[in-house]
Design a protein around this motif. Structure first.
Motif, PDB file in Angstrom:
ATOM      1  N   TRP A  11       0.854  -1.234  -0.179  1.00 40.21           N
ATOM      2  CA  TRP A  11      -0.003  -0.096   0.141  1.00 40.21           C
ATOM      3  C   TRP A  11       0.936   1.326   0.097  1.00 40.21           C
ATOM      4  CZ3 TRP A  11      -0.943   4.086   3.165  1.00 40.21           C
ATOM      5  CH2 TRP A  11      -1.917   5.011   2.667  1.00 40.21           C
ATOM      6  N   ALA A  14       2.118   2.207  -3.367  1.00 34.40           N
ATOM      7  CA  ALA A  14       1.063   2.754  -4.098  1.00 34.40           C
ATOM      8  C   ALA A  14       0.992   4.105  -3.764  1.00 34.40           C
ATOM      9  CB  ALA A  14      -0.113   2.163  -4.048  1.00 34.40           C
ATOM     10  N   LEU A 120      -6.631   6.360  -2.652  1.00 36.21           N
ATOM     11  CA  LEU A 120      -5.737   5.568  -1.569  1.00 36.21           C
ATOM     12  C   LEU A 120      -6.442   4.776  -0.452  1.00 36.21           C
ATOM     13  CD1 LEU A 120      -2.651   7.770  -1.467  1.00 36.21           C
ATOM     14  CD2 LEU A 120      -2.786   5.603  -2.685  1.00 36.21           C
ATOM     15  N   LEU A 123      -8.132   1.993  -1.905  1.00 33.88           N
ATOM     16  CA  LEU A 123      -7.375   0.995  -2.224  1.00 33.88           C
ATOM     17  C   LEU A 123      -6.972   0.052  -0.892  1.00 33.88           C
ATOM     18  CD1 LEU A 123      -5.363  -0.812  -3.955  1.00 33.88           C
ATOM     19  CD2 LEU A 123      -3.744   1.252  -3.236  1.00 33.88           C
ATOM     20  N   MET A 127      -7.744  -3.851   0.062  1.00 27.31           N
ATOM     21  CA  MET A 127      -6.462  -4.550   0.408  1.00 27.31           C
ATOM     22  C   MET A 127      -7.045  -5.420   1.738  1.00 27.31           C
ATOM     23  SD  MET A 127      -3.258  -2.639  -0.718  1.00 27.31           S
ATOM     24  CE  MET A 127      -2.214  -3.874  -0.300  1.00 27.31           C
TER      25      MET A 127
END
Length: 141
Positions: A11, A14, A120, A123, A127
């Motif tokens: 993460w 990213a 984010l 995401l 996850m």
């Protein structure tokens, strides 16, 4: 699932990719000027540390059997972040010649923060969706 530290690192990778994409659009002179102000420099550092520790805490607490104390990890940098942000009220004394941001600058800053953090955050949720936290509110926090 991969180990929590690996998922947190993915993460954060990213996050760095988004930062690399947005870097050419940044006003580097304005950024240097802001980071020269002590309260903003400390707030930026602590915001970054809060993001890193919060991501690690989220992935750690999403695994059954992990200590709930992982949820405390981001509290110290978050407290310093809030404290340093509050120092903006004293900016004239801390860094003479600087002034707090005006309403227009704050609107642009807010739009940027939402535009970057929303994808984010999505995401991060994606996850974490396959994990099985015993305390989902702690993981979400």
């Amino acid at each position: 699932l991969s180990p929590p530290a690996w998922r947190a690192a993915a993460w954060l990778a990213a996050v760095l990719a988004v930062a690399a994409i947005l870097m050419p659009m940044a006003d580097m002179d304005g950024l240097r000027m802001r980071l020269a102000t002590p309260d903003l420099r400390i707030a930026a550092l602590c915001a970054g540390l809060t993001a890193i520790t919060a991501a690690l805490a989220a992935f750690m607490t999403s695994v059954p059997g992990r200590s709930l104390r992982w949820g405390l990890l981001p509290l110290v940098p978050a407290a310093f972040w809030v404290g340093a942000s509050g120092l903006g009220c004293l900016r004239g004394w801390l860094a003479p010649g600087t002034t707090p941001a005006d309403g227009h600058a704050m609107e642009g800053c807010f739009a940027f923060l939402v535009g970057v953090s929303l994808p984010l955050s999505v995401l991060l949720v994606v996850m974490l969706r396959r994990a099985c936290p015993l305390h989902p509110n702690l993981t979400a926090a």
